[in-house]
Write an enzyme that holds these catalytic residues in place. Sequence first.
Site, PDB file in Angstrom:
ATOM      1  N   HIS A 121       0.811  -1.075   0.134  1.00  0.00           N
ATOM      2  CA  HIS A 121      -0.089  -0.008  -0.211  1.00  0.00           C
ATOM      3  C   HIS A 121       0.880   1.191   0.024  1.00  0.00           C
ATOM      4  O   HIS A 121       0.320   2.389   0.428  1.00  0.00           O
ATOM      5  CB  HIS A 121      -0.812   0.025   1.217  1.00  0.00           C
ATOM      6  CG  HIS A 121      -2.084  -1.106   1.294  1.00  0.00           C
ATOM      7  ND1 HIS A 121      -2.749  -1.469   2.216  1.00  0.00           N
ATOM      8  CD2 HIS A 121      -2.352  -1.975   0.022  1.00  0.00           C
ATOM      9  CE1 HIS A 121      -3.660  -2.362   2.046  1.00  0.00           C
ATOM     10  NE2 HIS A 121      -3.431  -2.706   0.507  1.00  0.00           N
ATOM     11  N   PRO A 217      -6.438 -10.371  18.174  1.00  0.00           N
ATOM     12  CA  PRO A 217      -7.117 -10.804  19.328  1.00  0.00           C
ATOM     13  C   PRO A 217      -8.474 -11.167  18.898  1.00  0.00           C
ATOM     14  O   PRO A 217      -9.055 -11.733  19.509  1.00  0.00           O
ATOM     15  CB  PRO A 217      -6.950  -9.593  19.954  1.00  0.00           C
ATOM     16  CG  PRO A 217      -6.013  -8.620  19.238  1.00  0.00           C
ATOM     17  CD  PRO A 217      -5.701  -9.246  18.071  1.00  0.00           C
TER      18      PRO A 217
HETATM   19  N1  APR Z   1      -1.747  -7.442  17.747  1.00  0.00           N
HETATM   20  C1  APR Z   1      -2.547  -8.175  16.539  1.00  0.00           C
HETATM   21  N2  APR Z   1      -3.786  -7.716  16.004  1.00  0.00           N
HETATM   22  C2  APR Z   1      -4.214  -6.629  16.506  1.00  0.00           C
HETATM   23  C3  APR Z   1      -3.689  -5.978  17.526  1.00  0.00           C
HETATM   24  C4  APR Z   1      -2.557  -6.365  18.115  1.00  0.00           C
HETATM   25  N3  APR Z   1      -2.079  -5.655  19.056  1.00  0.00           N
HETATM   26  N4  APR Z   1      -4.707  -4.946  17.997  1.00  0.00           N
HETATM   27  C5  APR Z   1      -5.491  -4.923  16.816  1.00  0.00           C
HETATM   28  N5  APR Z   1      -5.275  -6.028  15.990  1.00  0.00           N
HETATM   29  C6  APR Z   1      -6.067  -6.495  14.919  1.00  0.00           C
HETATM   30  C7  APR Z   1      -7.812  -6.117  14.998  1.00  0.00           C
HETATM   31  O1  APR Z   1      -8.422  -7.258  15.657  1.00  0.00           O
HETATM   32  C8  APR Z   1      -8.080  -6.276  13.293  1.00  0.00           C
HETATM   33  O2  APR Z   1      -8.387  -7.204  13.039  1.00  0.00           O
HETATM   34  O3  APR Z   1      -5.757  -5.797  13.634  1.00  0.00           O
HETATM   35  C9  APR Z   1      -6.754  -5.571  12.643  1.00  0.00           C
HETATM   36  C10 APR Z   1      -6.928  -4.385  12.165  1.00  0.00           C
HETATM   37  O4  APR Z   1      -7.613  -4.345  11.134  1.00  0.00           O
HETATM   38  P1  APR Z   1      -7.808  -2.848  10.336  1.00  0.00           P
HETATM   39  O5  APR Z   1      -7.747  -1.709  11.171  1.00  0.00           O
HETATM   40  O6  APR Z   1      -8.911  -3.337   9.368  1.00  0.00           O
HETATM   41  O7  APR Z   1      -6.368  -2.814   9.404  1.00  0.00           O
HETATM   42  P2  APR Z   1      -5.901  -3.760   8.485  1.00  0.00           P
HETATM   43  O8  APR Z   1      -6.391  -4.963   8.164  1.00  0.00           O
HETATM   44  O9  APR Z   1      -4.361  -3.512   8.142  1.00  0.00           O
HETATM   45  O10 APR Z   1      -6.561  -2.805   6.997  1.00  0.00           O
HETATM   46  C11 APR Z   1      -6.339  -3.009   5.475  1.00  0.00           C
HETATM   47  O11 APR Z   1      -7.540  -1.048   4.857  1.00  0.00           O
HETATM   48  O12 APR Z   1      -8.135   1.057   5.367  1.00  0.00           O
HETATM   49  C12 APR Z   1      -7.089   0.247   4.694  1.00  0.00           C
HETATM   50  O13 APR Z   1      -5.074   0.756   3.359  1.00  0.00           O
HETATM   51  C13 APR Z   1      -5.737   0.430   4.651  1.00  0.00           C
HETATM   52  O14 APR Z   1      -3.975  -0.960   4.918  1.00  0.00           O
HETATM   53  C14 APR Z   1      -4.992  -0.781   5.256  1.00  0.00           C
HETATM   54  C15 APR Z   1      -6.038  -1.835   4.711  1.00  0.00           C
END
Ligand code: APR
Length: 245
Positions: A121, A217
């Site tokens: 990204h 989690p």
């Molecule tokens: N350790 C592991 N996982 C965690 C932790 C932690 N300490 N804290 C939160 N999480 C998990 C949450 O449960 C959730 O499933 O991380 C995930 C975060 O999800 P999103 O916020 O949706 O992030 P992501 O999956 O990276 O989003 C993908 O979406 O918005 C776009 O471009 C942006 O790269 C991003 C893409």
Amino acid sequence: MELSKEFEQKFRSAKSVCVLTGAGVSAESGVPTFRGGGDTTAVWKGMPFDQISSARMVSENLAEVWEWFDYRRGVLSKCTPNPAHETLAKWEQDFSEFTLVTQNVDGLHARAGSKNVIEVHGNINRSRCLGCGVRFDMDVGSVPHTPVKCNECSGNLRPDVVLFGEMLPAGVFEEAVEKAAVCELFFVIGTSALVYPAASLPEIAKRNGAYVVEVNPEKTPLSELCDESFRGRAGEILQEITRVF
Ligand code: APR
């Protein structure tokens, strides 16, 4: 934390390992996630983030897009890599074939010492010319962003991040698919697995016979597909796994 015999055997014997990370891997560094767990920054000046972080906004109001990204760059400059980033940088040394694919644009994997990172990204500390496509690295925390104009063609610069409504940079995802398709062990860490095509990488690895392990989690749409899921925070779980071996 209980490690299954099968996981122990796979972790000990694996030669090629591929990892996909999402915002959750940076949550323990204080970086807000987008959807699950940690605090979210869904709104910027009344706009949802997928509106302000969109290709349309770049054409309609580039200055506003930069204000939003410089705000995020400011927040990120105060964040440092956490044990999850550090452990993955160490694993890169331990496994002969190790590929780290990240959806994160925060650059914390590289700051933790990871060398072989595929940033599907983009990176928030890089800009790209809208005219000639040249890229510019920006110092972490250099807010407001510089340069403001392209040094090559004086064109306007935009954040070198994949925005909503945009394709992934050519060749970058293809490289990640290649690695996912040949790895023996695939970790999916800290992602809600809702955004494609990144979320398809664990499926590709599974289809090609890899042992797929989730660290999160919370349950995600990928949990059923995974051979094993560690429920908890990435920083703690990755350190625990490393401690055992
Ligand atoms: N350790 C592991 N996982 C965690 C932790 C932690 N300490 N804290 C939160 N999480 C998990 C949450 O449960 C959730 O499933 O991380 C995930 C975060 O999800 P999103 O916020 O949706 O992030 P992501 O999956 O990276 O989003 C993908 O979406 O918005 C776009 O471009 C942006 O790269 C991003 C893409």
